[in-house]
Design a protein around this motif. Structure first.
Motif, PDB file in Angstrom:
ATOM      1  N   PRO A  68       0.788  -1.235   0.000  1.00  0.00           N
ATOM      2  CA  PRO A  68       0.000   0.000   0.000  1.00  0.00           C
ATOM      3  C   PRO A  68       0.822   1.289   0.000  1.00  0.00           C
ATOM      4  O   PRO A  68       0.384   2.292  -0.533  1.00  0.00           O
ATOM      5  CB  PRO A  68      -0.823  -0.092   1.288  1.00  0.00           C
ATOM      6  N   LEU A  69       2.013   1.256   0.584  1.00  0.00           N
ATOM      7  CA  LEU A  69       2.841   2.468   0.635  1.00  0.00           C
ATOM      8  C   LEU A  69       3.970   2.443  -0.391  1.00  0.00           C
ATOM      9  O   LEU A  69       4.994   3.092  -0.218  1.00  0.00           O
ATOM     10  CB  LEU A  69       3.426   2.670   2.038  1.00  0.00           C
ATOM     11  N   SER A  70       3.774   1.704  -1.472  1.00  0.00           N
ATOM     12  CA  SER A  70       4.818   1.644  -2.500  1.00  0.00           C
ATOM     13  C   SER A  70       4.725   2.803  -3.484  1.00  0.00           C
ATOM     14  O   SER A  70       5.693   3.106  -4.174  1.00  0.00           O
ATOM     15  CB  SER A  70       4.766   0.308  -3.250  1.00  0.00           C
ATOM     16  N   ALA A  71       3.591   3.463  -3.545  1.00  0.00           N
ATOM     17  CA  ALA A  71       3.413   4.586  -4.473  1.00  0.00           C
ATOM     18  C   ALA A  71       3.991   5.872  -3.891  1.00  0.00           C
ATOM     19  O   ALA A  71       3.905   6.114  -2.679  1.00  0.00           O
ATOM     20  CB  ALA A  71       1.933   4.787  -4.788  1.00  0.00           C
ATOM     21  N   PHE A  72       4.577   6.677  -4.746  1.00  0.00           N
ATOM     22  CA  PHE A  72       5.166   7.955  -4.352  1.00  0.00           C
ATOM     23  C   PHE A  72       4.142   8.802  -3.599  1.00  0.00           C
ATOM     24  O   PHE A  72       4.423   9.349  -2.536  1.00  0.00           O
ATOM     25  CB  PHE A  72       5.666   8.663  -5.608  1.00  0.00           C
ATOM     26  N   SER A  73       2.930   8.898  -4.134  1.00  0.00           N
ATOM     27  CA  SER A  73       1.899   9.728  -3.498  1.00  0.00           C
ATOM     28  C   SER A  73       1.551   9.216  -2.104  1.00  0.00           C
ATOM     29  O   SER A  73       1.363  10.002  -1.172  1.00  0.00           O
ATOM     30  CB  SER A  73       0.644   9.794  -4.366  1.00  0.00           C
ATOM     31  N   ALA A  74       1.486   7.903  -1.933  1.00  0.00           N
ATOM     32  CA  ALA A  74       1.165   7.324  -0.618  1.00  0.00           C
ATOM     33  C   ALA A  74       2.291   7.605   0.380  1.00  0.00           C
ATOM     34  O   ALA A  74       2.038   7.875   1.559  1.00  0.00           O
ATOM     35  CB  ALA A  74       0.939   5.821  -0.742  1.00  0.00           C
ATOM     36  N   ARG A  75       3.532   7.565  -0.090  1.00  0.00           N
ATOM     37  CA  ARG A  75       4.663   7.833   0.805  1.00  0.00           C
ATOM     38  C   ARG A  75       4.695   9.301   1.219  1.00  0.00           C
ATOM     39  O   ARG A  75       4.996   9.617   2.371  1.00  0.00           O
ATOM     40  CB  ARG A  75       5.972   7.420   0.144  1.00  0.00           C
ATOM     41  N   ILE A  76       4.363  10.187   0.294  1.00  0.00           N
ATOM     42  CA  ILE A  76       4.318  11.615   0.619  1.00  0.00           C
ATOM     43  C   ILE A  76       3.248  11.874   1.678  1.00  0.00           C
ATOM     44  O   ILE A  76       3.502  12.526   2.695  1.00  0.00           O
ATOM     45  CB  ILE A  76       4.049  12.468  -0.642  1.00  0.00           C
ATOM     46  N   LYS A  77       2.063  11.333   1.446  1.00  0.00           N
ATOM     47  CA  LYS A  77       0.959  11.528   2.391  1.00  0.00           C
ATOM     48  C   LYS A  77       1.264  10.884   3.747  1.00  0.00           C
ATOM     49  O   LYS A  77       0.961  11.450   4.802  1.00  0.00           O
ATOM     50  CB  LYS A  77      -0.332  10.974   1.801  1.00  0.00           C
ATOM     51  N   SER A  78       1.869   9.714   3.726  1.00  0.00           N
ATOM     52  CA  SER A  78       2.234   9.042   4.978  1.00  0.00           C
ATOM     53  C   SER A  78       3.274   9.847   5.747  1.00  0.00           C
ATOM     54  O   SER A  78       3.168  10.012   6.962  1.00  0.00           O
ATOM     55  CB  SER A  78       2.777   7.640   4.701  1.00  0.00           C
ATOM     56  N   ALA A  79       4.283  10.337   5.032  1.00  0.00           N
ATOM     57  CA  ALA A  79       5.357  11.087   5.691  1.00  0.00           C
ATOM     58  C   ALA A  79       4.826  12.348   6.364  1.00  0.00           C
ATOM     59  O   ALA A  79       5.196  12.651   7.498  1.00  0.00           O
ATOM     60  CB  ALA A  79       6.459  11.432   4.691  1.00  0.00           C
ATOM     61  N   VAL A  80       3.942  13.078   5.690  1.00  0.00           N
ATOM     62  CA  VAL A  80       3.403  14.288   6.318  1.00  0.00           C
ATOM     63  C   VAL A  80       2.445  13.923   7.451  1.00  0.00           C
ATOM     64  O   VAL A  80       2.422  14.585   8.481  1.00  0.00           O
ATOM     65  CB  VAL A  80       2.752  15.242   5.284  1.00  0.00           C
ATOM     66  N   LEU A  84       6.856  13.437   9.607  1.00  0.00           N
ATOM     67  CA  LEU A  84       8.238  13.256   9.169  1.00  0.00           C
ATOM     68  C   LEU A  84       8.695  14.341   8.198  1.00  0.00           C
ATOM     69  O   LEU A  84       9.892  14.555   8.029  1.00  0.00           O
ATOM     70  CB  LEU A  84       8.411  11.872   8.530  1.00  0.00           C
ATOM     71  N   ILE A  85       7.738  14.982   7.530  1.00  0.00           N
ATOM     72  CA  ILE A  85       8.030  16.148   6.685  1.00  0.00           C
ATOM     73  C   ILE A  85       7.037  17.243   7.058  1.00  0.00           C
ATOM     74  O   ILE A  85       5.940  16.961   7.541  1.00  0.00           O
ATOM     75  CB  ILE A  85       7.961  15.841   5.164  1.00  0.00           C
ATOM     76  N   ASN A  86       7.431  18.484   6.840  1.00  0.00           N
ATOM     77  CA  ASN A  86       6.540  19.604   7.175  1.00  0.00           C
ATOM     78  C   ASN A  86       5.664  19.984   5.967  1.00  0.00           C
ATOM     79  O   ASN A  86       5.794  19.393   4.893  1.00  0.00           O
ATOM     80  CB  ASN A  86       7.343  20.798   7.707  1.00  0.00           C
ATOM     81  N   ASP A  87       4.787  20.942   6.162  1.00  0.00           N
ATOM     82  CA  ASP A  87       3.858  21.334   5.093  1.00  0.00           C
ATOM     83  C   ASP A  87       4.574  21.850   3.847  1.00  0.00           C
ATOM     84  O   ASP A  87       4.157  21.559   2.725  1.00  0.00           O
ATOM     85  CB  ASP A  87       2.876  22.404   5.591  1.00  0.00           C
ATOM     86  N   GLU A  88       5.637  22.618   4.033  1.00  0.00           N
ATOM     87  CA  GLU A  88       6.388  23.151   2.893  1.00  0.00           C
ATOM     88  C   GLU A  88       7.021  22.013   2.088  1.00  0.00           C
ATOM     89  O   GLU A  88       6.964  21.992   0.860  1.00  0.00           O
ATOM     90  CB  GLU A  88       7.454  24.121   3.396  1.00  0.00           C
ATOM     91  N   GLU A  89       7.603  21.047   2.782  1.00  0.00           N
ATOM     92  CA  GLU A  89       8.195  19.885   2.114  1.00  0.00           C
ATOM     93  C   GLU A  89       7.111  19.047   1.441  1.00  0.00           C
ATOM     94  O   GLU A  89       7.318  18.522   0.342  1.00  0.00           O
ATOM     95  CB  GLU A  89       8.981  19.038   3.119  1.00  0.00           C
ATOM     96  N   TYR A  90       5.964  18.941   2.085  1.00  0.00           N
ATOM     97  CA  TYR A  90       4.828  18.222   1.495  1.00  0.00           C
ATOM     98  C   TYR A  90       4.421  18.867   0.169  1.00  0.00           C
ATOM     99  O   TYR A  90       4.254  18.181  -0.833  1.00  0.00           O
ATOM    100  CB  TYR A  90       3.651  18.210   2.482  1.00  0.00           C
ATOM    101  N   ARG A  91       4.287  20.186   0.165  1.00  0.00           N
ATOM    102  CA  ARG A  91       3.901  20.883  -1.079  1.00  0.00           C
ATOM    103  C   ARG A  91       4.956  20.695  -2.167  1.00  0.00           C
ATOM    104  O   ARG A  91       4.619  20.468  -3.329  1.00  0.00           O
ATOM    105  CB  ARG A  91       3.659  22.365  -0.797  1.00  0.00           C
ATOM    106  N   ASP A  92       6.224  20.769  -1.800  1.00  0.00           N
ATOM    107  CA  ASP A  92       7.296  20.539  -2.768  1.00  0.00           C
ATOM    108  C   ASP A  92       7.230  19.118  -3.322  1.00  0.00           C
ATOM    109  O   ASP A  92       7.340  18.911  -4.531  1.00  0.00           O
ATOM    110  CB  ASP A  92       8.670  20.787  -2.152  1.00  0.00           C
ATOM    111  N   CYS A  93       7.078  18.148  -2.445  1.00  0.00           N
ATOM    112  CA  CYS A  93       7.013  16.752  -2.898  1.00  0.00           C
ATOM    113  C   CYS A  93       5.825  16.519  -3.821  1.00  0.00           C
ATOM    114  O   CYS A  93       5.941  15.820  -4.834  1.00  0.00           O
ATOM    115  CB  CYS A  93       6.946  15.801  -1.701  1.00  0.00           C
TER     116      CYS A  93
END
Length: 181
Positions: A68-80, A84-93
């Motif tokens: 389930p967390l193999s997709a780039f989008s899922a990892r970005i959403k999981s990390a935020v 593990l990442i902040n809102d600015e990093e989330y928007r960049d990702c």
């Protein structure tokens, strides 16, 4: 299963400045499409490793990251979602992911296209200059992707120190009996 901290970069090297700079120099040899695909694949991989370092040490984590967390989008959403990442990093990702999708799904795409320029406007380093030097839209992409990679690599050292631990959510029955006596 090898420890995630032993394989932070694709080639297994430790995430030090020399390894990162070697990677950046290799990226310089790539076409714009290659830069986008490789940089985003690396960020995807780093997000997976960051999540792996944070979650409890259990075989289910590997199953999550390859399922389930193999997709780039899922990892970005999981990390935020895990902090593990902040809102600015989330928007960049998210912007980098959309740019990656445009390059991955279209044969004729470039940084001169308006839709790519519009996506790059969402990156924190967007502008005509950086450190008093003129910067292209591709340069904005490279700078933003490099900044995210560097942040994720550096963050791995602190994240593994704050790794989640297995918790017992079931009350200790012996303790409850002692308190009532």
């Amino acid at each position: 299963m090898s420890k995630p901290e032993d394989r932070l970069l694709r080639d297994g090297r430790r995430p030090d400045l020399d390894a990162f700079m070697d990677f950046v120099r290799e990226l310089e040899k790539e076409t714009p499409r290659g830069v986008v695909i490789i940089a985003c694949a690396t960020i995807d991989d780093l997000l997976g490793r960051l999540i792996e370092l944070f979650l409890i040490d259990h075989k289910a984590v590997d199953e999550l990251l390859t399922g389930p967390l193999s997709a780039f989008s899922a990892r970005i959403k999981s990390a935020v979602s895990l902090g593990l990442i902040n809102d600015e990093e989330y928007r960049d990702c998210e912007a980098l992911r959309k740019i990656r999708n445009a390059f991955a799904h279209s044969v004729k795409v470039s940084f001169t296209e308006q839709r790519i320029k519009d996506l790059c406007k969402n990156l924190r380093f967007f502008g005509d200059t950086y450190m008093n030097r003129k910067i292209t839209v591709e340069g904005v992409f490279r700078l933003s992707a490099g900044a995210i990679m560097e942040s994720l690599i550096n963050r791995m050292y602190t994240v593994r120190q704050r790794r989640l631990q297995t918790q017992s959510w079931v009350p200790d029955r012996n303790r409850s009996k002692r308190q009532t006596n």
